[in-house]
Write an enzyme that holds these catalytic residues in place. Structure first.
Site, mmCIF file in Angstrom:
data_model
loop_
_atom_site.group_PDB
_atom_site.id
_atom_site.type_symbol
_atom_site.label_atom_id
_atom_site.label_comp_id
_atom_site.label_asym_id
_atom_site.label_seq_id
_atom_site.Cartn_x
_atom_site.Cartn_y
_atom_site.Cartn_z
ATOM 1 N N VAL A 1 42.753 122.252 112.979
ATOM 2 C CA VAL A 1 42.847 120.958 112.305
ATOM 3 C C VAL A 1 42.016 120.981 111.025
ATOM 4 C CG1 VAL A 1 42.440 118.484 112.508
ATOM 5 C CG2 VAL A 1 43.204 119.787 114.509
ATOM 6 N N LYS A 2 42.670 120.593 109.941
ATOM 7 C CA LYS A 2 41.972 120.555 108.654
ATOM 8 C C LYS A 2 41.418 119.154 108.441
ATOM 9 C CE LYS A 2 43.436 123.066 104.609
ATOM 10 N NZ LYS A 2 44.552 123.214 103.672
ATOM 11 N N ILE A 3 40.116 119.090 108.178
ATOM 12 C CA ILE A 3 39.449 117.800 107.948
ATOM 13 C C ILE A 3 38.772 117.866 106.582
ATOM 14 C CG2 ILE A 3 37.556 116.309 108.739
ATOM 15 C CD1 ILE A 3 38.210 117.037 111.603
#
Ligand code: E4P
Length: 218
Positions: free
Chosen positions: A82-84
């Site tokens: 997951v890219k945050i």
């Protein structure tokens, strides 16, 4: 050095995967929007094609919403990272989801201090954007070098993914510094394998071979 492909385009991914060089995929909201397709549907297709990390980015900006979105994205496939984004709320969310075992790539990194905070809070990958820094007359590669030095000083396991790559020179410099991952547009991946002297050399070899064959069979 691992090579990721920086695209959400299935055909591009299929073609580059056939080269045997693709270790993972990165996407961002702009790249997914360009395809005009549902994120989850595209993500599943990508995960079927590539046996490696596939970064999918959240679009929420408050910690509770980022946490919820991260959990949802992580459930799509075991390969999802997951890219945050590197914002205050993002750091808070990272702290929570990393402890749940969700792998996070902290994106939009433009300073070594941002990379330090992301690593401390449990990011498995950080994405410093070299091209966008070069665009504003700042050195993208100096940032990569600083982050690698800091991570080595404190034995952080976080991998440095060089993002916003625009040319083969970016890849060469990142590899010389020892960055763990480079994410490439497929055009740059194609440029890496080409050299004019290779083409000229092959043309000459084949022409000489053909000439000799004609002599033998005449
Ligand atoms: C990948 O993770 C980044 O989102 C991407 O490399 C950004 O590239 P750009 O600066 O060319 O948009």
């Amino acid at each position: 050095m691992k090579f990721f492909l920086d695209t959400a385009n299935i055909e591009e991914i299929r073609q580059s995967v056939s080269l045997g060089l693709v270790d993972g995929i990165t996407t961002n909201p702009s790249l997914v929007a360009k395809e005009g397709r549902d994120l989850e549907e595209v993500a599943k297709e990508i995960c079927d094609l590539v046996d490696g990390p596939v970064s999918l980015e959240v679009v929420s900006t408050s910690a509770p919403e980022i946490i919820e979105e991260a959990r949802r994205l992580a459930k799509i496939h075991k390969n999802v990272v997951v890219k945050i984004p590197m914002i205050r709320e993002g750091l808070k969310a990272l702290h929570v989801v990393a402890q749940e075992g969700i792998r996070v790539n902290v994106t939009l990194i433009f300073s070594a201090n941002q990379a330090l905070l992301a690593a401390k809070n449990g990011a498995v990958i950080v994405s410093p954007f070299v091209g966008r820094l070069d665009d504003i007359s700042s050195s993208g590669m100096e940032l990569i070098s600083d982050i690698i030095q800091i991570y080595n000083n404190y034995q952080f396991k976080t991998e440095v993914l060089v993002a916003s790559i625009r040319s083969p020179i970016h890849v060469l410099e990142a590899a010389k510094i020892g960055a763990h991952i480079a994410t490439l547009p497929s055009k740059v991946l194609e440029q890496l394998l080409k050299h004019p002297l290779t083409d000229i050399g092959l043309e000459k070899f084949l022409a000489d071979w053909e000439k000799q064959n004609q002599l033998v069979h005449s």
